[in-house]
Design an enzyme around this catalytic site. Structure first.
Site, PDB file in Angstrom:
ATOM      1  N   ARG A  77      21.618  -1.578   6.144  1.00 45.70           N
ATOM      2  CA  ARG A  77      21.007  -2.163   4.952  1.00 45.70           C
ATOM      3  C   ARG A  77      20.022  -1.212   4.287  1.00 45.70           C
ATOM      4  O   ARG A  77      19.707  -1.364   3.115  1.00 45.70           O
ATOM      5  CB  ARG A  77      20.337  -3.495   5.288  1.00 45.70           C
ATOM      6  CG  ARG A  77      20.349  -4.465   4.122  1.00 45.70           C
ATOM      7  CD  ARG A  77      19.607  -5.764   4.389  1.00 45.70           C
ATOM      8  NE  ARG A  77      20.038  -6.469   5.560  1.00 45.70           N
ATOM      9  CZ  ARG A  77      19.340  -6.524   6.708  1.00 45.70           C
ATOM     10  NH1 ARG A  77      18.178  -5.914   6.823  1.00 45.70           N
ATOM     11  NH2 ARG A  77      19.805  -7.203   7.733  1.00 45.70           N
ATOM     12  N   TYR A 131      18.084  -7.167 -23.558  1.00 51.15           N
ATOM     13  CA  TYR A 131      19.444  -7.489 -23.113  1.00 51.15           C
ATOM     14  C   TYR A 131      19.500  -8.993 -22.810  1.00 51.15           C
ATOM     15  O   TYR A 131      18.634  -9.517 -22.097  1.00 51.15           O
ATOM     16  CB  TYR A 131      19.716  -6.649 -21.864  1.00 51.15           C
ATOM     17  CG  TYR A 131      21.059  -6.763 -21.244  1.00 51.15           C
ATOM     18  CD1 TYR A 131      22.212  -6.410 -21.937  1.00 51.15           C
ATOM     19  CD2 TYR A 131      21.178  -7.174 -19.915  1.00 51.15           C
ATOM     20  CE1 TYR A 131      23.451  -6.494 -21.336  1.00 51.15           C
ATOM     21  CE2 TYR A 131      22.422  -7.248 -19.303  1.00 51.15           C
ATOM     22  CZ  TYR A 131      23.558  -6.914 -20.019  1.00 51.15           C
ATOM     23  OH  TYR A 131      24.770  -6.982 -19.415  1.00 51.15           O
ATOM     24  N   ASP A 203      13.597  -1.045 -19.535  1.00 51.97           N
ATOM     25  CA  ASP A 203      15.043  -0.957 -19.364  1.00 51.97           C
ATOM     26  C   ASP A 203      15.485   0.277 -20.144  1.00 51.97           C
ATOM     27  O   ASP A 203      15.593   0.261 -21.365  1.00 51.97           O
ATOM     28  CB  ASP A 203      15.705  -2.229 -19.901  1.00 51.97           C
ATOM     29  CG  ASP A 203      17.225  -2.228 -19.697  1.00 51.97           C
ATOM     30  OD1 ASP A 203      17.804  -1.122 -19.572  1.00 51.97           O
ATOM     31  OD2 ASP A 203      17.823  -3.312 -19.687  1.00 51.97           O
ATOM     32  N   LYS A 228      26.613   2.077 -16.846  1.00 43.85           N
ATOM     33  CA  LYS A 228      26.872   2.669 -18.158  1.00 43.85           C
ATOM     34  C   LYS A 228      27.041   4.186 -18.045  1.00 43.85           C
ATOM     35  O   LYS A 228      28.096   4.656 -17.666  1.00 43.85           O
ATOM     36  CB  LYS A 228      25.755   2.270 -19.130  1.00 43.85           C
ATOM     37  CG  LYS A 228      25.401   0.767 -19.083  1.00 43.85           C
ATOM     38  CD  LYS A 228      26.513  -0.124 -19.613  1.00 43.85           C
ATOM     39  CE  LYS A 228      26.357  -1.590 -19.276  1.00 43.85           C
ATOM     40  NZ  LYS A 228      25.125  -2.236 -19.663  1.00 43.85           N
TER      41      LYS A 228
END
Ligand SMILES: *Cc1c(COP(=O)(O)O)cnc(C)c1O
Length: 417
Positions: A77, A131, A203, A228
């Site tokens: 993890r 967004y 962002d 992206k």
């Protein structure tokens, strides 16, 4: 291969290691970053280390434990070299960052970062052009946890200080804003947030650290959807948040509490994308600029929303603060109705219809920004009220002339009915 000596010793200096030689330019860092010899072995890229269990030498080794930092085998993890390599590469690309946390999507990165800095009773200020899933998250997930979200107009710098109250703990910025592409004065807004004791999160998906140095401009946490530009091939979802010192620790601890981990296969894909991100961005930016100029001269177009375009909204701030752009921009039809816009979109052959962006292939989506705004007007004051139907383009790596021809054909189809 001439790796840095400190990195070849297997010292596992961890996520808070010093960044790469700061003398290297971003293009060189994109190639070199994260490729420690101890992670790559004798090949160029770190192999895909698929692992849940990490093995210890003996009981004494197990009892000794491991520092809670990237670069130390502990348990799956916490990642293994493939994920550490990607995180380190992103840290080296973000000036001022001391560590990067990876998330399974961009939305998970935004949620993870907000959860790391907010608690019940806090107020979050969110830019009105965020967004849309960020808005939804704030009004559902965060509201359920007792966090209040208030939206602000990112272009109203004078009014911004008045948006704060005693309980304001964080500000979420995004620039250029989603769909409508407004560029805000990030250094000024981040400075006000800091003065008011609030954490600023940006962002930074549009510009990436290649186009905008978020931490260097006063933001505390720089978030990206790696889906992206970094992925770049429309086959991967991932997100990241980078920060210095105490903010990075908070991000990391919260991500671990939430069990956040990305697969090593996806990390390897993201690393592959990262190596060519610079040339892809250069090319799509240049093509986007040509198309934006061409669209600005069309009778069917009321406004071109492309910060890289001289004279377009936000261009002056973009030129002042940014070092690069990308292939994502929008335009607004002059008059026309939704049926005409649909004819335009449907007549395009080279632009796929779909969400996301930053891939090698061009995409188109229609948008109506006025639907979700609560703190700022759309269309903006001074625009004709009939000029409100938006179209967003994500420009890929096709030839500009072919894309222009496709758009030209679609304009003809739009008005042929
Ligand atoms: C796409 C996008 C996200 C979300 O990223 P996913 O990886 O799709 O979850 C966040 N912010 C912006 C600005 C985006 O365009």
């Amino acid at each position: 291969m001439g790796r840095r000596p400190g990195h070849a010793q297997g010292t596992g200096a961890g996520g808070l290691s010093a960044p790469d030689d700061p003398k290297h330019r971003p293009a060189t860092r994109l190639v070199e970053a994260g490729r420690r010899k101890e992670w790559t072995g004798s090949v160029v890229n770190p192999p895909v280390w698929r692992a849940s269990t990490h093995l210890y030498e003996d009981s004494a080794d197990l009892a000794k434990g491991r520092p809670n930092e990237d670069g130390h085998f502990y348990y799956g993890r916490r990642g293994s070299p493939t994920q550490w390599s990607l995180a380190e590469a992103l840290t080296e690309l973000e000036p001022g960052a001391e560590g990067t946390v990876l998330y399974p999507s961009g939305v998970a990165a935004i949620a993870g970062a907000l959860l790391a800095v907010l608690k019940s009773g806090d107020v979050l200020l969110m830019t009105d052009n965020a967004y849309e899933p960020s808005r939804v998250m704030a009004k559902s997930l965060l509201a359920d946890l007792g966090v209040e979200v208030r939206f602000f107009d990112p272009l109203d710098r004078e009014g911004f200080p008045a948006a704060f109250c005693e309980r304001t703990a964080a500000v979420l910025l995004e620039s250029p804003g989603s769909l409508t592409m407004e560029v805000c004065d990030i250094p000024a807004l981040a400075a006000i947030a800091r003065e008011k004791g609030a954490v600023s999160l940006l962002d930074n998906t549009w510009a990436s650290p290649l186009g905008f140095a978020a931490l260097g401009h006063g933001c505390d946490i720089s978030i990206m959807s790696l889906t992206k530009h970094v992925g770049g091939h429309s086959d991967l979802m991932m997100g990241s948040a980078a920060a210095a010192g105490s903010h990075y620790r908070k991000l990391r601890i919260k991500a671990q509490a939430l069990g956040t981990v990305v697969s090593p296969d996806d990390a390897a894909l993201a690393l592959r994308g990262l190596r060519t991100m610079g040339v892809r961005l250069d090319r799509s930016t240049a093509t986007a600029l040509r198309l934006a100029e061409w669209l600005a001269g069309r009778d069917e177009v009321a406004h071109v929303l492309c910060p890289m375009l001289p004279g377009a909204p936000g261009h002056e701030l973009w030129r002042r603060d940014f070092t690069g752009g990308c292939g994502l921009f929008s335009f607004v039809l002059k008059g026309r109705d939704a049926a005409a816009r649909a004819r335009f979109v449907d007549a395009l052959d080279l632009f796929g219809i779909g969400y996301s962006w930053g891939g090698f292939e061009s995409l188109v989506v229609p948008f109506d920004a006025g639907r979700v705004r609560t703190a700022s007007a759309w269309p903006p004051a001074g625009w004709g009220v009939e000029d409100r139907l938006g179209i967003r383009l994500s420009i890929g790596l096709e030839a500009a002339e072919d894309l222009m021809g496709d758009l030209d054909k679609a304009f003809a189809a739009m008005d042929a009915a």
